[in-house]
Motif scaffolding. Structure first.
Motif, PDB file in Angstrom:
ATOM      1  N   GLY A 137       0.750  -1.186   0.000  1.00  0.00           N
ATOM      2  CA  GLY A 137      -0.177  -0.068  -0.068  1.00  0.00           C
ATOM      3  C   GLY A 137       0.913   1.310  -0.002  1.00  0.00           C
ATOM      4  O   GLY A 137       2.009   1.105   0.471  1.00  0.00           O
ATOM      5  N   GLY A 138       0.226   2.447  -0.539  1.00  0.00           N
ATOM      6  CA  GLY A 138       1.138   3.573  -0.548  1.00  0.00           C
ATOM      7  C   GLY A 138       2.219   3.503  -1.396  1.00  0.00           C
ATOM      8  O   GLY A 138       3.245   4.151  -1.133  1.00  0.00           O
ATOM      9  N   ASP A 139       2.494   2.856  -2.540  1.00  0.00           N
ATOM     10  CA  ASP A 139       3.307   2.632  -3.480  1.00  0.00           C
ATOM     11  C   ASP A 139       4.399   2.007  -2.799  1.00  0.00           C
ATOM     12  O   ASP A 139       5.714   2.324  -3.054  1.00  0.00           O
ATOM     13  N   ASP A 140       4.288   1.097  -1.640  1.00  0.00           N
ATOM     14  CA  ASP A 140       5.420   0.377  -1.031  1.00  0.00           C
ATOM     15  C   ASP A 140       5.188  -0.943  -1.689  1.00  0.00           C
ATOM     16  O   ASP A 140       4.483  -1.825  -1.248  1.00  0.00           O
ATOM     17  N   LEU A 141       6.299  -1.272  -2.638  1.00  0.00           N
ATOM     18  CA  LEU A 141       6.405  -2.515  -3.338  1.00  0.00           C
ATOM     19  C   LEU A 141       7.373  -3.206  -2.759  1.00  0.00           C
ATOM     20  O   LEU A 141       8.774  -2.736  -2.446  1.00  0.00           O
ATOM     21  N   ALA A 142       7.473  -4.595  -2.929  1.00  0.00           N
ATOM     22  CA  ALA A 142       8.677  -5.458  -2.427  1.00  0.00           C
ATOM     23  C   ALA A 142       8.788  -6.643  -3.468  1.00  0.00           C
ATOM     24  O   ALA A 142       7.872  -6.969  -4.120  1.00  0.00           O
ATOM     25  N   VAL A 143      10.138  -7.029  -3.725  1.00  0.00           N
ATOM     26  CA  VAL A 143      10.184  -8.092  -4.473  1.00  0.00           C
ATOM     27  C   VAL A 143      10.495  -9.384  -3.403  1.00  0.00           C
ATOM     28  O   VAL A 143      11.546  -9.019  -2.566  1.00  0.00           O
ATOM     29  N   VAL A 144       9.761 -10.596  -3.461  1.00  0.00           N
ATOM     30  CA  VAL A 144      10.038 -11.722  -2.633  1.00  0.00           C
ATOM     31  C   VAL A 144      10.455 -13.036  -3.281  1.00  0.00           C
ATOM     32  O   VAL A 144       9.557 -13.346  -4.107  1.00  0.00           O
ATOM     33  N   ALA A 145      11.637 -13.501  -3.094  1.00  0.00           N
ATOM     34  CA  ALA A 145      11.772 -14.695  -3.838  1.00  0.00           C
ATOM     35  C   ALA A 145      10.935 -15.619  -3.520  1.00  0.00           C
ATOM     36  O   ALA A 145      10.353 -15.679  -2.486  1.00  0.00           O
ATOM     37  N   ALA A 146      10.604 -16.571  -4.624  1.00  0.00           N
ATOM     38  CA  ALA A 146       9.618 -17.629  -4.484  1.00  0.00           C
ATOM     39  C   ALA A 146       9.801 -18.412  -3.455  1.00  0.00           C
ATOM     40  O   ALA A 146       8.656 -18.600  -2.631  1.00  0.00           O
ATOM     41  N   SER A 147      11.052 -18.805  -3.013  1.00  0.00           N
ATOM     42  CA  SER A 147      10.998 -19.570  -1.820  1.00  0.00           C
ATOM     43  C   SER A 147      10.836 -19.186  -0.393  1.00  0.00           C
ATOM     44  O   SER A 147      10.136 -19.563   0.460  1.00  0.00           O
ATOM     45  N   ILE A 148      11.209 -17.711  -0.418  1.00  0.00           N
ATOM     46  CA  ILE A 148      10.885 -17.192   0.877  1.00  0.00           C
ATOM     47  C   ILE A 148       9.634 -16.712   1.007  1.00  0.00           C
ATOM     48  O   ILE A 148       8.753 -16.829   2.118  1.00  0.00           O
ATOM     49  N   PHE A 149       8.924 -16.323  -0.113  1.00  0.00           N
ATOM     50  CA  PHE A 149       7.549 -15.901  -0.267  1.00  0.00           C
ATOM     51  C   PHE A 149       6.486 -17.172   0.439  1.00  0.00           C
ATOM     52  O   PHE A 149       5.675 -17.082   1.196  1.00  0.00           O
ATOM     53  N   GLU A 150       7.059 -18.481  -0.257  1.00  0.00           N
ATOM     54  CA  GLU A 150       6.246 -19.761   0.136  1.00  0.00           C
ATOM     55  C   GLU A 150       6.130 -19.763   1.764  1.00  0.00           C
ATOM     56  O   GLU A 150       5.153 -20.389   2.352  1.00  0.00           O
ATOM     57  N   SER A 151       7.306 -19.864   2.289  1.00  0.00           N
ATOM     58  CA  SER A 151       7.566 -20.186   3.844  1.00  0.00           C
ATOM     59  C   SER A 151       7.095 -18.818   4.750  1.00  0.00           C
ATOM     60  O   SER A 151       7.059 -19.208   5.825  1.00  0.00           O
ATOM     61  N   THR A 152       6.989 -17.690   4.065  1.00  0.00           N
ATOM     62  CA  THR A 152       6.635 -16.376   4.995  1.00  0.00           C
ATOM     63  C   THR A 152       5.178 -15.769   4.883  1.00  0.00           C
ATOM     64  O   THR A 152       4.777 -14.979   5.696  1.00  0.00           O
ATOM     65  N   TYR A 153       4.757 -16.134   3.779  1.00  0.00           N
ATOM     66  CA  TYR A 153       3.347 -15.530   3.189  1.00  0.00           C
ATOM     67  C   TYR A 153       2.130 -16.698   3.303  1.00  0.00           C
ATOM     68  O   TYR A 153       2.375 -18.030   2.998  1.00  0.00           O
ATOM     69  N   GLN A 154       0.854 -16.443   3.512  1.00  0.00           N
ATOM     70  CA  GLN A 154      -0.121 -17.331   3.092  1.00  0.00           C
ATOM     71  C   GLN A 154      -1.008 -16.944   2.368  1.00  0.00           C
ATOM     72  O   GLN A 154      -1.781 -15.804   2.514  1.00  0.00           O
ATOM     73  N   ARG A 155      -1.217 -17.421   1.154  1.00  0.00           N
ATOM     74  CA  ARG A 155      -2.211 -16.746   0.117  1.00  0.00           C
ATOM     75  C   ARG A 155      -3.581 -17.116   0.789  1.00  0.00           C
ATOM     76  O   ARG A 155      -3.873 -17.928   1.322  1.00  0.00           O
ATOM     77  N   VAL A 156      -4.529 -15.860   0.497  1.00  0.00           N
ATOM     78  CA  VAL A 156      -5.709 -15.675   0.896  1.00  0.00           C
ATOM     79  C   VAL A 156      -6.744 -16.092  -0.196  1.00  0.00           C
ATOM     80  O   VAL A 156      -7.556 -17.024  -0.136  1.00  0.00           O
ATOM     81  N   GLU A 157      -6.440 -15.427  -1.461  1.00  0.00           N
ATOM     82  CA  GLU A 157      -7.661 -15.448  -2.557  1.00  0.00           C
ATOM     83  C   GLU A 157      -7.144 -14.909  -3.667  1.00  0.00           C
ATOM     84  O   GLU A 157      -6.507 -13.861  -3.602  1.00  0.00           O
ATOM     85  N   ALA A 158      -7.673 -15.318  -4.789  1.00  0.00           N
ATOM     86  CA  ALA A 158      -7.125 -14.515  -6.182  1.00  0.00           C
ATOM     87  C   ALA A 158      -8.070 -13.314  -6.221  1.00  0.00           C
ATOM     88  O   ALA A 158      -9.195 -13.129  -5.613  1.00  0.00           O
ATOM     89  N   LEU A 159      -7.540 -12.500  -7.131  1.00  0.00           N
ATOM     90  CA  LEU A 159      -8.508 -11.275  -7.280  1.00  0.00           C
ATOM     91  C   LEU A 159      -9.091 -11.460  -8.704  1.00  0.00           C
ATOM     92  O   LEU A 159     -10.173 -10.906  -8.804  1.00  0.00           O
ATOM     93  N   HIS A 160      -8.555 -12.123  -9.484  1.00  0.00           N
ATOM     94  CA  HIS A 160      -9.222 -12.182 -10.859  1.00  0.00           C
ATOM     95  C   HIS A 160      -9.575 -13.736 -11.352  1.00  0.00           C
ATOM     96  O   HIS A 160      -8.937 -14.263 -11.979  1.00  0.00           O
ATOM     97  N   GLY A 161     -10.587 -14.221 -10.751  1.00  0.00           N
ATOM     98  CA  GLY A 161     -11.414 -15.708 -10.902  1.00  0.00           C
ATOM     99  C   GLY A 161     -10.232 -16.571 -10.676  1.00  0.00           C
ATOM    100  O   GLY A 161      -9.631 -16.507  -9.760  1.00  0.00           O
ATOM    101  N   PRO A 162     -10.296 -17.771 -11.141  1.00  0.00           N
ATOM    102  CA  PRO A 162      -9.556 -18.904 -10.695  1.00  0.00           C
ATOM    103  C   PRO A 162      -8.126 -18.582 -10.826  1.00  0.00           C
ATOM    104  O   PRO A 162      -7.536 -17.996 -11.734  1.00  0.00           O
ATOM    105  N   ALA A 163      -7.179 -19.004  -9.721  1.00  0.00           N
ATOM    106  CA  ALA A 163      -5.943 -18.689  -9.825  1.00  0.00           C
ATOM    107  C   ALA A 163      -5.210 -20.184 -10.150  1.00  0.00           C
ATOM    108  O   ALA A 163      -5.829 -21.173 -10.092  1.00  0.00           O
ATOM    109  N   SER A 164      -4.065 -19.815 -10.900  1.00  0.00           N
ATOM    110  CA  SER A 164      -3.141 -20.795 -11.059  1.00  0.00           C
ATOM    111  C   SER A 164      -2.653 -21.646  -9.819  1.00  0.00           C
ATOM    112  O   SER A 164      -2.398 -20.901  -8.913  1.00  0.00           O
ATOM    113  N   GLU A 165      -2.158 -22.768  -9.923  1.00  0.00           N
ATOM    114  CA  GLU A 165      -1.895 -23.623  -8.650  1.00  0.00           C
ATOM    115  C   GLU A 165      -0.452 -22.939  -8.283  1.00  0.00           C
ATOM    116  O   GLU A 165       0.172 -23.202  -6.998  1.00  0.00           O
TER     117      GLU A 165
END
Length: 151
Positions: free
Chosen positions: A121-149
């Protein structure tokens, strides 16, 4: 260069940061931190965080204090262990290498294919490596219809 609009990207989704502790040191002077994704400027007083894979990144002091809580025996603003408060964020997994311009002329991050771009939010973006994202975030829901696996 205009910031990337994560919500407009096909495959964008909502995610929540897991309550994992990070080690924090507050910068004593201005500097530049060479993160995995690129060089990022910080100012004295900003938080320098160390994550689950030893990755380090700076967070502007005001944003840090609004987003993290100290461990039980720690006072706000002291070096030590902190946990991110529960907040839902926008995220998008890039299928190609791209550059992300940070707000406030703090730097330019390089995202590789498969990395996740997170919009706090507020133009605050970050890049998170895939492996780090998978261990530190939990996906909640897709914004645009069905999401890919793989997002």
């Amino acid at each position: 260069m205009k910031p990337l609009d994560i919500a407009a990207q096909p495959g964008a989704f909502l995610a929540v940061k897991r309550s994992l502790p990070v080690t924090v040191e507050f910068a004593e002077q201005d500097g530049i931190l060479d993160t995995r994704e690129g060089a990022v400027r910080y100012q004295a007083g900003d938080a320098i965080l160390t994550g689950v894979e030893g990755e380090r990144w700076p967070v502007q002091r005001e944003r840090f204090l609004a987003s993290y809580d100290p461990a039980a025996s720690l006072h706000v603003g002291e070096n030590g262990s902190y946990v991110k408060r529960h907040k839902t964020v926008l995220a998008w997994r890039s299928s190609t290498a791209i550059e992300i311009v940070l707000s406030g002329q703090r730097g330019i991050l390089q995202a590789n294919a498969g990395d996740v771009i997170v919009d706090y939010g507020g133009d605050d973006l970050a890049v998170v490596a895939a492996s780090i994202f998978e261990s530190t975030y939990q996906r909640v829901e897709a914004l645009h219809g069905p999401a890919s696996e793989n997002t």
